[in-house]
Design an enzyme around this catalytic site. Structure first.
Site, PDB file in Angstrom:
ATOM      1  N   ASN A 148       0.869  -1.171   0.000  1.00  0.00           N
ATOM      2  CA  ASN A 148       0.000   0.000   0.000  1.00  0.00           C
ATOM      3  C   ASN A 148       0.910   1.227   0.000  1.00  0.00           C
ATOM      4  OD1 ASN A 148      -1.878   1.968   0.334  1.00  0.00           O
ATOM      5  ND2 ASN A 148      -2.756   1.155   2.226  1.00  0.00           N
ATOM      6  N   ARG A 171      -2.276  -2.199  -3.698  1.00  0.00           N
ATOM      7  CA  ARG A 171      -3.587  -1.600  -3.441  1.00  0.00           C
ATOM      8  C   ARG A 171      -3.701  -0.319  -4.271  1.00  0.00           C
ATOM      9  NH1 ARG A 171      -5.339   2.608   1.040  1.00  0.00           N
ATOM     10  NH2 ARG A 171      -7.563   2.563   0.611  1.00  0.00           N
ATOM     11  N   HIS A 178     -13.438   1.198   0.142  1.00  0.00           N
ATOM     12  CA  HIS A 178     -13.316   0.052   1.065  1.00  0.00           C
ATOM     13  C   HIS A 178     -13.745  -1.258   0.410  1.00  0.00           C
ATOM     14  CE1 HIS A 178     -13.958   3.003   4.675  1.00  0.00           C
ATOM     15  NE2 HIS A 178     -12.670   2.820   4.452  1.00  0.00           N
ATOM     16  N   HIS A 235     -18.108  -1.426   7.654  1.00  0.00           N
ATOM     17  CA  HIS A 235     -16.689  -1.134   7.908  1.00  0.00           C
ATOM     18  C   HIS A 235     -16.650   0.180   8.692  1.00  0.00           C
ATOM     19  CE1 HIS A 235     -12.324  -1.058   6.547  1.00  0.00           C
ATOM     20  NE2 HIS A 235     -12.497   0.155   7.021  1.00  0.00           N
ATOM     21  N   GLY A 286     -14.340   2.312  10.757  1.00  0.00           N
ATOM     22  CA  GLY A 286     -13.019   2.697  11.249  1.00  0.00           C
ATOM     23  C   GLY A 286     -13.016   4.191  11.474  1.00  0.00           C
ATOM     24  N   ASN A 287     -11.874   4.821  11.228  1.00  0.00           N
ATOM     25  CA  ASN A 287     -11.856   6.279  11.243  1.00  0.00           C
ATOM     26  C   ASN A 287     -12.626   6.771  10.020  1.00  0.00           C
ATOM     27  OD1 ASN A 287     -11.128   8.778  12.278  1.00  0.00           O
ATOM     28  ND2 ASN A 287      -9.370   8.896  10.903  1.00  0.00           N
ATOM     29  N   GLY A 288     -12.361   6.110   8.863  1.00  0.00           N
ATOM     30  CA  GLY A 288     -13.260   6.217   7.710  1.00  0.00           C
ATOM     31  C   GLY A 288     -14.260   5.081   7.846  1.00  0.00           C
ATOM     32  N   ARG A 320     -14.882  13.007   8.892  1.00  0.00           N
ATOM     33  CA  ARG A 320     -15.690  13.335   7.706  1.00  0.00           C
ATOM     34  C   ARG A 320     -17.168  13.411   8.067  1.00  0.00           C
ATOM     35  NH1 ARG A 320     -13.361   8.678   4.044  1.00  0.00           N
ATOM     36  NH2 ARG A 320     -11.265   8.898   4.882  1.00  0.00           N
ATOM     37  N   ASP A 373     -11.400  10.208  17.625  1.00  0.00           N
ATOM     38  CA  ASP A 373     -11.158   8.817  18.015  1.00  0.00           C
ATOM     39  C   ASP A 373     -12.299   8.323  18.907  1.00  0.00           C
ATOM     40  OD1 ASP A 373     -10.131   6.510  19.586  1.00  0.00           O
ATOM     41  OD2 ASP A 373      -8.315   6.927  18.426  1.00  0.00           O
ATOM     42  N   ARG A 409     -12.545   5.960  20.927  1.00  0.00           N
ATOM     43  CA  ARG A 409     -12.177   5.638  22.315  1.00  0.00           C
ATOM     44  C   ARG A 409     -12.308   6.875  23.193  1.00  0.00           C
ATOM     45  NH1 ARG A 409      -6.934   2.446  20.388  1.00  0.00           N
ATOM     46  NH2 ARG A 409      -7.174   4.063  18.837  1.00  0.00           N
ATOM     47  N   GLY A 434     -11.657  -0.720  12.941  1.00  0.00           N
ATOM     48  CA  GLY A 434     -11.321  -0.301  14.304  1.00  0.00           C
ATOM     49  C   GLY A 434     -12.485  -0.285  15.279  1.00  0.00           C
ATOM     50  N   GLU A 490     -14.534  -3.780  15.248  1.00  0.00           N
ATOM     51  CA  GLU A 490     -13.821  -4.922  15.833  1.00  0.00           C
ATOM     52  C   GLU A 490     -13.590  -4.764  17.338  1.00  0.00           C
ATOM     53  OE1 GLU A 490     -10.204  -5.513  13.503  1.00  0.00           O
ATOM     54  OE2 GLU A 490     -11.386  -5.313  11.675  1.00  0.00           O
ATOM     55  N   GLU A 542      -7.514  -6.555   4.469  1.00  0.00           N
ATOM     56  CA  GLU A 542      -7.379  -6.143   3.067  1.00  0.00           C
ATOM     57  C   GLU A 542      -6.065  -6.651   2.472  1.00  0.00           C
ATOM     58  OE1 GLU A 542      -8.443  -2.549   4.967  1.00  0.00           O
ATOM     59  OE2 GLU A 542      -9.424  -1.784   3.165  1.00  0.00           O
TER      60      GLU A 542
HETATM   61  P1  ADP Z   1      -8.687   3.684   9.663  1.00  0.00           P
HETATM   62  O1  ADP Z   1      -9.954   4.070   8.968  1.00  0.00           O
HETATM   63  O2  ADP Z   1      -7.742   4.832   9.865  1.00  0.00           O
HETATM   64  O3  ADP Z   1      -8.040   2.417   9.154  1.00  0.00           O
HETATM   65  P2  ADP Z   1      -9.267   2.098  12.031  1.00  0.00           P
HETATM   66  O4  ADP Z   1      -9.946   0.981  11.337  1.00  0.00           O
HETATM   67  O5  ADP Z   1      -7.958   1.837  12.686  1.00  0.00           O
HETATM   68  O6  ADP Z   1      -9.164   3.396  11.147  1.00  0.00           O
HETATM   69  O7  ADP Z   1     -10.281   2.650  13.157  1.00  0.00           O
HETATM   70  C1  ADP Z   1      -9.990   3.706  14.006  1.00  0.00           C
HETATM   71  C2  ADP Z   1     -11.126   3.808  15.014  1.00  0.00           C
HETATM   72  O8  ADP Z   1     -11.223   2.551  15.696  1.00  0.00           O
HETATM   73  C3  ADP Z   1     -10.932   4.869  16.062  1.00  0.00           C
HETATM   74  O9  ADP Z   1     -12.133   5.604  16.244  1.00  0.00           O
HETATM   75  C4  ADP Z   1     -10.620   4.096  17.322  1.00  0.00           C
HETATM   76  O10 ADP Z   1     -11.175   4.677  18.451  1.00  0.00           O
HETATM   77  C5  ADP Z   1     -11.283   2.760  17.080  1.00  0.00           C
HETATM   78  N1  ADP Z   1     -10.499   1.726  17.794  1.00  0.00           N
HETATM   79  C6  ADP Z   1      -9.349   1.199  17.384  1.00  0.00           C
HETATM   80  N2  ADP Z   1      -8.878   0.324  18.304  1.00  0.00           N
HETATM   81  C7  ADP Z   1      -9.757   0.318  19.336  1.00  0.00           C
HETATM   82  C8  ADP Z   1      -9.850  -0.364  20.579  1.00  0.00           C
HETATM   83  N3  ADP Z   1      -8.916  -1.236  20.962  1.00  0.00           N
HETATM   84  N4  ADP Z   1     -10.929  -0.119  21.368  1.00  0.00           N
HETATM   85  C9  ADP Z   1     -11.872   0.740  20.992  1.00  0.00           C
HETATM   86  N5  ADP Z   1     -11.853   1.435  19.811  1.00  0.00           N
HETATM   87  C10 ADP Z   1     -10.819   1.220  18.998  1.00  0.00           C
END
Ligand code: ADP
Length: 394
Positions: A7, A88, A177, A203, A205-207, A236, A278, A280, A326, A329, A379
């Site tokens: 990537n 990728r 994605h 999916h 994540g952050n995205g 976003r 984030d 968390r 993120g 999962e 991925e």
């Molecule tokens: P990206 O889109 O950058 O690949 P990720 O799939 O890593 O992003 O997701 C990031 C998000 O996942 C963040 O909001 C983060 O809070 C959440 N996250 C990642 N790890 C954990 C964890 N162990 N516990 C709770 N939330 C998590």
């Protein structure tokens, strides 16, 4: 057989080296700040991790260092051990519905589609050129993030705007994605041992994006012309009324590009909470009673539930919902908030299962009308599998 999955970004290069006999990762890592005076690399292998600072003037220099290190660490015995390289590629336009060997024409097309992915596609070409320079005889494959979504009907991918915008400028929904959603689809196929199922893949994540899948094919997806569309994300906005753009442009004396930047980088969880992108941090603040964090969390959950419900009716029912990436999962708090709102669809969750994080887990109870799973996305493995499949069937 060893396959490397790549990537490449404009100043970084992430890799995973797979032993495809058992699909194990034998090394992975990242090269960062390529082109800067000082860069660094991290390589993880056999439970160890090495990090070193050094300069990589170009991507080719980074690839040279990577392969020399793999040799020196005895992860490979010679460059010939690497039988394929999978790259990728963020955007394959309307042309690529599956992975292909990289030819001159494919490279030209990746260049052409940079209008849709100006930050990503040119960087991918740097990565391809670097591997071509260092491993000229090794087959290389392009895996497009947009490919999985090419099965959407015109009705799904067209916007209700002047048709000429599509015809003349390619304005349509492309999605993103795709490699993650395709991986999840293949996992569900393995779980159910059949291909005729209705799946909503989330999916988060952050995205984030949500995809409706029927009989292994994408029917619709939440991201659009760009990854700015769809659900609310870390920074976003997701879907908004486009009339907001000229209104705020005038209020703040900004141009369209600056407002789009605000929508990409200062919106979503960060924008509403004025605290963090984030999840968390957001959840922690919610527990401490931070009202804007609670609002941001509620809006996020609401947008996810909006899309799941929309796709439930589009698919005329649903067999499986998968949460991944993120948040999907790892964040049992947000998972529960989302899934509790789907009780009216017959979703029932086992709370003790929901406490398991970072792993494959079935969240739904036996009497739930929809099976709900957490499946960690991969991925990189999908990229390596596609590369291997094309090489095998050559
Ligand atoms: P990206 O889109 O950058 O690949 P990720 O799939 O890593 O992003 O997701 C990031 C998000 O996942 C963040 O909001 C983060 O809070 C959440 N996250 C990642 N790890 C954990 C964890 N162990 N516990 C709770 N939330 C998590």
């Amino acid at each position: 057989m060893k396959i490397i999955s790549i990537n490449a970004g404009s100043s970084s290069l992430k890799f995973s080296l797979f032993e495809m006999n058992d699909e194990s990762v034998i090394a992975s890592g990242i090269f960062e700040r390529i082109g800067n005076e000082i860069g660094s690399y991290t390589i993880k292998y056999s439970g160890q991790k090495i990090t070193q600072e050094m300069a990589f003037p170009t991507h080719t220099d980074a690839v040279n260092v990577l392969l020399e290190k793999l040799l020196a660490l005895e992860i490979i015995r010679s460059y010939d051990d690497i039988k394929g390289v999978g790259h990728r590629i963020v955007h394959g336009g309307s042309k690529y519905s599956e992975s292909v060997f990289i030819t001159d024409q494919v490279m030209k097309d990746i260049e052409e589609f940079k209008v849709f992915a100006p930050l990503h596609n040119p960087a991918h070409l740097l990565g391809i050129a670097a591997f071509k320079a260092v491993l000229p005889d090794v087959p290389m494959v392009a895996i497009f993030d947009t490919a999985f979504h090419q099965t959407m009907s015109e009705e799904a991918y067209l916007y209700p705007v002047p048709y000429s915008w599509y015809r003349d400028y390619g304005v349509r929904k492309y999605g993103a994605h795709g490699t993650s959603h395709r991986y999840i689809t293949s996992c569900v196929k393995d779980l159910l041992k059949k291909e005729d199922f209705k799946l909503i893949s989330c999916h988060l994540g952050n995205g984030g994006s949500i995809t409706a899948i029927k009989n292994m094919k994408c029917v619709d997806t939440s991201m659009g012309f760009t990854p700015l569309a769809g659900i609310m994300m870390g920074t976003r906005s997701g879907d908004i009324d486009p009339s907001i753009i000229p209104y705020v442009m005038e209020k703040e004396g900004k141009n369209a590009g600056e407002i789009i930047d605000d929508l990409n980088t200062h919106s979503g969880l960060l924008g509403l909470s004025e605290y963090s992108n984030d999840m968390r941090d957001i959840v922690k603040q919610c527990e401490e009673g931070n009202k804007k964090a609670i609002l941001a969390k509620n809006k996020f959950v609401r947008r996810v539930v909006d899309y799941i419900s929309q796709y439930y009716t589009l698919l005329e029912g649903c067999d499986v919902i998968v949460l991944t990436a993120g948040v999907g999962e790892n964040n049992s708090y947000i998972r529960k908030e989302i899934l509790d709102k789907l009780t009216c669809l017959g979703v029932k969750i086992d709370d003790s299962q929901n406490n398991i994080c970072g792993d494959f887990v079935k969240l739904s109870t036996e009497d739930s009308k929809i099976d709900v799973y957490v499946i960690p996305t991969d991925e990189e493995l999908m990229i390596a599998r596609d590369t291997l499949n094309l090489i095998k069937n050559r």
